[in-house]
Write an enzyme that holds these catalytic residues in place. Structure first.
Site, PDB file in Angstrom:
ATOM      1  CE  LYS A 164     118.421 -42.874  29.798  1.00 47.18           C
ATOM      2  NZ  LYS A 164     118.205 -41.687  30.693  1.00 47.18           N
ATOM      3  CE  LYS A 266     118.754 -35.022  28.908  1.00 44.08           C
ATOM      4  NZ  LYS A 266     119.812 -35.693  29.261  1.00 44.08           N
TER       5      LYS A 266
HETATM    6  O1  LIG Z   1     122.583 -38.027  27.062  1.00 44.60           O
HETATM    7  C1  LIG Z   1     122.415 -39.016  26.238  1.00 44.60           C
HETATM    8  O2  LIG Z   1     123.077 -39.548  25.740  1.00 44.60           O
HETATM    9  C2  LIG Z   1     121.078 -39.067  25.516  1.00 44.60           C
HETATM   10  C3  LIG Z   1     119.934 -38.513  26.020  1.00 44.60           C
HETATM   11  C4  LIG Z   1     119.389 -39.161  27.508  1.00 44.60           C
HETATM   12  O3  LIG Z   1     119.884 -39.912  27.858  1.00 44.60           O
HETATM   13  C5  LIG Z   1     118.208 -38.482  27.883  1.00 44.60           C
HETATM   14  C6  LIG Z   1     117.178 -38.103  26.815  1.00 44.60           C
HETATM   15  C7  LIG Z   1     115.975 -37.603  27.397  1.00 44.60           C
HETATM   16  C8  LIG Z   1     115.673 -37.484  28.694  1.00 44.60           C
HETATM   17  C9  LIG Z   1     116.817 -37.805  29.435  1.00 44.60           C
HETATM   18  C10 LIG Z   1     118.002 -38.093  29.219  1.00 44.60           C
HETATM   19  C11 LIG Z   1     118.726 -38.528  30.382  1.00 44.60           C
HETATM   20  O4  LIG Z   1     120.162 -38.374  30.121  1.00 44.60           O
HETATM   21  O5  LIG Z   1     118.365 -38.977  31.271  1.00 44.60           O
HETATM   22 MG   LIG Z   2     120.887 -38.090  32.257  1.00 42.28          MG
END
Ligand SMILES: O=C(O)CCC(=O)c1ccccc1C(=O)O
Ligand SMILES: [Mg+2]
Length: 358
Positions: A164, A266
C-alpha cells in the site's frame, strides 16, 4: 424435480488490527451468510440434500472513526438484506437463482447468489490456487524496518508482494519500497495507491523506483486521465481496481500504448460470476491480465474467491491475503480457534452470527 430453500444469517466479526480500505481503516466486518438447500423431491428420504453457502458483504458502512466508507460498494448491507428478504421466497429453482444473480441490481447480491448457483452445480473447483500475494502495509506507528523484516521472513518461493502506498509521507514510502527490495531483490512489487496521488506526486514517486521491479501500480492517480501520462513519464505500468465498478468504465482504445497492464477484480463489487467472467474475457482479448482480489470478505467469502480465481485466472496469483486480522472464521475453516456456524447462532466476544432472518 428439485426444490431450493434458503436461510439468511447476519454476522459481525471484529478485526484484531485495523485493515485498510483505501486510506480509511475498519476494525470490524459485517455481512450476511446465505445458506441454500437443494432438496431432490423425487429421491428417497436418505438422499442428502445439497447445501451451499455464500458470504454477501458489500464494502460499505462505517470506518473505525464512524465515517462512511467511500469509493467501494454503492449498496449498503441493509439494501442487500431488504432485497434478499423480498426476493428469496420467490426463488425455487437453480434457473431462477441464476437469473436472479445476473439481474440483481446490487453487485454483492449478484455475486453471492451466483456463488450459490455455481456451488450447487459443481462449477466452483474444490482445488484452491497456490498462495495469494502477501499484502504489506505500515500499521499505525510501525517503523519501516519492522515491515521489511516481515518481508524478509516470507517464503523464498514468494514472487509477488503487494504494498500500500500514498498512505503516509513519500519519503517514508520510498524508504519502504527500497527496503523491501533490499531484503528480497527477486520480488516483483504490486503497489496500490488507491487514487491517492496527483499526477505530479505519482511521477515524483515512481521516478524514484526501479521500473523493472514494479509489476504495476493500482489506481495511482486521483484523476484517471493522468495514468497514461504517468506511464509515459516513468515506464511504470498501472492497473485499475475501484474505478472498474463505475458505470462509465471503458477499455482504452490502445491498451499497449496506455500503460494499463491488469484489471484488479473484486467480485463483491462487480456482480455475478457471469458478469465478472465477461469482463475477464474482454480483458484477456485485449491482452490485459486479470487479478481476482479480496473485498475483505470472511473466510467463507475468501474461499469462494480462491476457487473462482482457480477457475477463471489459473495463471495469476490472486490478492486474497486479508484474513489474518479476522478474529474468527466463518463457515469455512482457515485455521482460527473459533468459527461462526449459521446453524449455531452465537455471540462470543463481539463475533456473532444470528438466527435466520427468513
Ligand atoms: O488486492 C489485494 O491483494 C488485497 C485486497 C485489497 O488490497 C483491498 C481490500 C479492500 C479494499 C481495497 C483493497 C485494494 O485493493 O485497494
Ligand atoms: Mg486496489
Amino acid at each position: 424435480m428439485s426444490e431450493l430453500s434458503f436461510t439468511l444469517h447476519p454476522y459481525r466479526i471484529p478485526l484484531s488490527r485495523p485493515l485498510p480500505v483505501g486510506k480509511q481503516r475498519i476494525s470490524e466486518r459485517q455481512g450476511l451468510v446465505l445458506v441454500a438447500t437443494l432438496a431432490d423431491t423425487n429421491a428417497d428420504a436418505s438422499a442428502r440434500p445439497l447445501q451451499a453457502f455464500a458470504d454477501i458483504a458489500p464494502l460499505s458502512g462505517l470506518d473505525m472513526d464512524g465515517a462512511p466508507i467511500m469509493g467501494f460498494s454503492q449498496e449498503s448491507l441493509d439494501d442487500c438484506r431488504e432485497w434478499l428478504l423480498s426476493h428469496l421466497p420467490g426463488i425455487h429453482s437453480l434457473e431462477a437463482l441464476e437469473q436472479a444473480a445476473d439481474t440483481a441490481p446490487l453487485p454483492a447480491v449478484g455475486w453471492g447468489l451466483g456463488v450459490i448457483a455455481a456451488t450447487l452445480q459443481g462449477q466452483l473447483p474444490a482445488a484452491k490456487p497456490k498462495a495469494s500475494v502477501p499484502l504489506m502495509y505500515l500499521q499505525q506507528d510501525e517503523p519501516v524496518d519492522a515491515l521489511t523484516a516481515r518481508v524478509a521472513r516470507l517464503s523464498p518461493t514468494t514472487r509477488f508482494v503487494k504494498i500500500k502506498v500514498a498512505q503516509t509521507s513519500m519519503e517514508t514510502e520510498l524508504k519502504l519500497v527500497h527496503g523491501v527490495l533490499a531484503a528480497r531483490p527477486d520480488l516483483k512489487l504490486r503497489l496500490d495507491a488507491n487514487q491517492g496521488f496527483s499526477l505530479e506526486q505519482a511521477i515524483d514517486f515512481c521516478a524514484c523506483l526501479p521500473a523493472d521491479a514494479i509489476d504495476y501500480i493500482e489506481e495511482p492517480c486521483l484523476n484517471e486521465h493522468d495514468h497514461g501520462a504517468l506511464f509515459r513519464a516513468t515506464g511504470i505500468h498501472f492497473s485499475l481496481d475501484e474505478s472498474l465498478s463505475l458505470d462509465n468504465f471503458h477499455f482504452p482504445d490502445d491498451v499497449q500504448a496506455s500503460g494499463l497492464r491488469a484489471l484488479i477484480l473484486k467480485p463483491m463489487l462487480l456482480g455475478s460470476p457471469a458478469r465478472v467472467q465477461a469482463l475477464i474475457d474482454e480483458a484477456h482479448e485485449r491482452g490485459l491480465r486479470c487479478v481476482i482480489s479480496s473485498s475483505l470478505e470472511s473466510s467463507l467469502g475468501i474461499d469462494a474467491l480462491a476457487r473462482f480465481a482457480a477457475a477463471v485466472t489459473p495463471d495469476e496469483a490472486p490478492g486474497l491475503d486479508t484474513l489474518d486480522a479476522f478474529e474468527v472464521d466463518c463457515v469455512v475453516p482457515s485455521g482460527k480457534a473459533r468459527r461462526l456456524m449459521p446453524d449455531a447462532p452465537s455471540d462470543i466476544q463481539g463475533a456473532e452470527i444470528g438466527a435466520s432472518l427468513l
